[in-house]
Write a protein that holds these residues in place. Structure first.
Motif, PDB file in Angstrom:
ATOM      1  N   ASP A 234       0.839  -1.197   0.000  1.00 47.04           N
ATOM      2  CA  ASP A 234       0.000   0.000   0.000  1.00 47.04           C
ATOM      3  C   ASP A 234       0.876   1.249   0.000  1.00 47.04           C
TER       4      ASP A 234
ATOM      5  N   HIS B 256       0.380   5.662   0.616  1.00 46.18           N
ATOM      6  CA  HIS B 256      -0.432   6.865   0.836  1.00 46.18           C
ATOM      7  C   HIS B 256       0.472   8.081   0.731  1.00 46.18           C
TER       8      HIS B 256
ATOM      9  N   HIS C 184      -2.962  -1.233   6.460  1.00 45.17           N
ATOM     10  CA  HIS C 184      -3.637  -1.575   5.202  1.00 45.17           C
ATOM     11  C   HIS C 184      -2.887  -2.680   4.467  1.00 45.17           C
TER      12      HIS C 184
HETATM   13 MG    MG Z   1      -4.532   2.242   1.933  1.00 47.59          MG
END
Ligand code: MG
Length: 157
Positions: free
Chosen positions: A8, A10, A42
């Protein structure tokens, strides 16, 4: 046994807390996202779902659903782990990497390790959190955001 992996990313955003592995890391930027944007949880959630063939967290907790606005990723991870346990599996171990140029995460790694072990109700020796930089290369190196990778092994209960 089942194996799963997750990834993941961000981007940084002003005005939000920086949460990694359920731990608030002091920094002048947080991460953007529909939920609380805990990139490490995540990646771990995706690895767990992948291991039991249950797709990804986007499928279970859509970012178009207002119910998950600013959602606590710790809660989402625990919901994911309930799915895993209902399918008859328990965590063997999880190996996790946060890929981040800044802030320096070394002082918070143990706390993240403990936090994740508590969330999954497992011994902290089953969780291994690591952090690395990208030697200033790429979007991580330019301090535009944080990435995380997770690998999990599940065992039948
Ligand atoms: Mg995420």
């Amino acid at each position: 046994m089942r194996i799963g992996q997750g990834f993941d990313v961000h981007r940084f955003q002003e005005g939000r807390p920086l949460l990694l592995g359920g731990v608030r890391v002091p920094y002048h930027l947080g991460l953007a996202g529909h939920s609380d944007a805990d990139v490490l949880l995540h990646a771990l959630s995706d690895a767990l779902l992948g291991a039991v063939g249950e797709g990804d967290i986007g499928r279970h907790f859509p970012d178009t659903d207002p119910a998950y606005k600013d959602a606590d990723s710790s809660k989402l991870l625990q919901e994911v782990y309930e799915i895993v346990q209902k399918k008859g599996f328990t965590l063997g171990n999880a190996d996790l990497t946060v890929i981040c140029q800044k802030p320096k995460l070394a002082p918070y790694i143990n706390e993240m390790n403990t936090s994740i072990a508590n969330l999954l109700n497992c011994d902290s020796s089953c969780i291994n959190v690591k952090a690395t930089t990208t030697e200033k290369l790429g979007f991580v190196g330019r301090e535009e955001g944080i990435a995380a990778q997770a690998a999990v092994l599940l065992l039948t209960k």
